[in-house]
Design an enzyme around this catalytic site. Structure first.
Site, mmCIF file in Angstrom:
data_model
loop_
_atom_site.group_PDB
_atom_site.id
_atom_site.type_symbol
_atom_site.label_atom_id
_atom_site.label_comp_id
_atom_site.label_asym_id
_atom_site.label_seq_id
_atom_site.Cartn_x
_atom_site.Cartn_y
_atom_site.Cartn_z
ATOM 1 C CB SER A 145 -0.922 0.012 1.222
ATOM 2 O OG SER A 145 -1.858 -1.030 1.161
ATOM 3 C CB SER A 177 1.356 -5.277 9.740
ATOM 4 O OG SER A 177 0.081 -4.741 9.554
ATOM 5 C CD GLU A 260 -3.920 -8.694 2.555
ATOM 6 O OE1 GLU A 260 -3.638 -7.815 3.377
ATOM 7 O OE2 GLU A 260 -4.011 -8.478 1.334
ATOM 8 C CD GLU A 387 -16.556 0.004 0.554
ATOM 9 O OE1 GLU A 387 -17.255 0.620 1.369
ATOM 10 O OE2 GLU A 387 -15.440 -0.466 0.839
#
Length: 406
Positions: A145, A177, A260, A387
């Site tokens: 990200s 993380s 994931e 979404e």
């Protein structure tokens, strides 16, 4: 197969009995007794967090030395070469014992990055990192990200430019993380800005101690700092640390993302597991004198039914694995429902507790729930936003028309 499972079960129990004690009975619940923590994310002080990570490393090393560090992994990299069913059986048995929480190593590194390295890395890199990771010597993080590329991951802008036998990386990653504990990171970079966005991406393994890598913690409203932003400034990465083909990083990313979503969808341990416990939630209603509220009781019933449905979805996926078939959409649906169920549980508790959720009176089982409530926005984002997950299920499972895209 049944005989093999019986032998494996006996082997697992002999190992665990020799190294750890049985855990207290988690099914027995009495209001006001034990730990009332409802934390989804860690809020430990740095020193305690480091001790927690070291205990995880130590237990992973013991697992590995006894043949349980990577049950499904290839023997040439220290694995047992057994099936996912053996892995699930081991996890179920180990949950009965008082062992260190290895989530810092397993959720991202062993559950997502390890399988990606196995599928796409060059042989020397597999030899270097896979045994180290599954032995507990190395922790891996996911550098995906960015400030401008979250759910739309194909929009990554971190640049990688070839320079002789190295690649030079420049950019910023966010929401990473365990970066503060990691030795390597799996990074997606833009190597061809002129190609369509899914086709100009290349994946690299980045040594986290390389010059130019800077990790900065992000403080959460829960009090902890589980996430980080990672800055890459002229970071040199050797060519052999590339995963997959040049400009073929999207295939590498999909391998990681599928693992994931399976990992997130199957969560159910730790303090938050109690958030969907019928005994705890009904005891909370009695302790807060809200048991006679029919509307709240109806909401509780609906929540528990959906929690049972989520559990059955995971059970169905397990049966599918046992039959030697790759599960269908069960894990994606379970991931979606998992976040929704915990969010509904937090809001249900808020209506039961009222002001006691935001003002710490010191009373057991009240203010502690604020840790879960503050974490709920993240539950609907991590592992793929609601979404995005709904779009995937609608388009790829139900066959509905695709959403209009620019």
């Amino acid at each position: 197969m049944e005989h093999d499972m019986q032998d494996f079960t006996a082997e697992v129990r002999r190992f665990l009995d020799a190294h750890v004690a049985k855990a207290p009975d988690r099914t027995a619940f009495t209001w006001g007794e034990g730990d009332d923590s409802m934390a989804y994310f860690s809020s430990l002080p740095p020193e305690e967090e480091r001790e927690h990570v070291q205990r995880a490393r130590d237990w992973q090393r013991i697992r590995h030395e006894n043949g349980f560090g990577w049950i499904t992994g290839p023997p040439e990299y220290g694995g047992r070469g057994l099936t996912p069913v053996h892995d699930l059986l081991y996890d179920a048995i180990e949950s009965e014992y008082d062992v260190a929480d290895t989530g810092t190593l397993s959720v991202i590194g062993l559950g997502m990055i390890g399988p990606t390295i196995l599928a796409h890395a060059q042989p020397r890199i597999k030899d270097r990192w896979l045994p180290a990771m599954y032995r507990g010597d190395a922790i891996a993080c996911q550098l995906f990200s960015e400030p401008g590329a979250g759910s739309d991951l194909a929009s990554v802008a971190t640049k990688a430019v070839r320079d002789g036998e190295d690649w030079v990386l420049n950019g910023q990653k966010v929401w990473t993380s365990v970066a503060q504990h990691s030795q390597i990171g799996l990074a997606l970079t833009r190597t061809n800005p002129d190609a369509p966005k899914h086709r100009g991406i290349t994946a690299f393994l980045v040594p986290m101690d390389a010059p130019g890598v800077e990790v900065r913690p992000l403080r959460q409203m829960t009090g902890g700092a589980d996430f980080n932003e990672v800055f890459l400034t002229d970071v040199r990465v050797p060519e052999d640390h590339r995963l997959g083909e040049i400009d073929g990083g999207w295939t590498v990313a999909l391998t990681t993302l599928m693992n994931e979503r399976a990992t997130v969808g199957s969560e159910g341990a730790g303090p938050v597991a109690a958030a969907l416990s019928p005994d705890r939630l009904s005891a909370l209603m009695r302790a807060t004198w809200t048991w006679d509220d029919r509307a709240l009781r109806a909401r509780l019933a609906e929540l528990l039914v959906d929690a049972m449905a989520t559990e059955h979805l995971n059970t169905r996926a397990l049966r599918t694995l046992r039959a030697g078939v790759t599960p269908g959409p069960e894990r994606s649906v379970a991931k979606l429902m998992y976040g929704q169920n915990l969010t509904r549980a937090a809001h249900f508790v808020a209506d039961c507790l009222g002001p006691r959720l935001v003002a710490d009176t010191g009373k057991w089982g009240t203010y502690a729930w604020s840790e879960l409530l503050l974490a709920t926005p993240a539950l609907r984002i991590l592992g793929g936003t609601e979404e995005i997950m709904k779009n995937i299920l609608a388009e790829r499972v139900l066959g509905l028309p695709k959403e209009a895209r620019a």
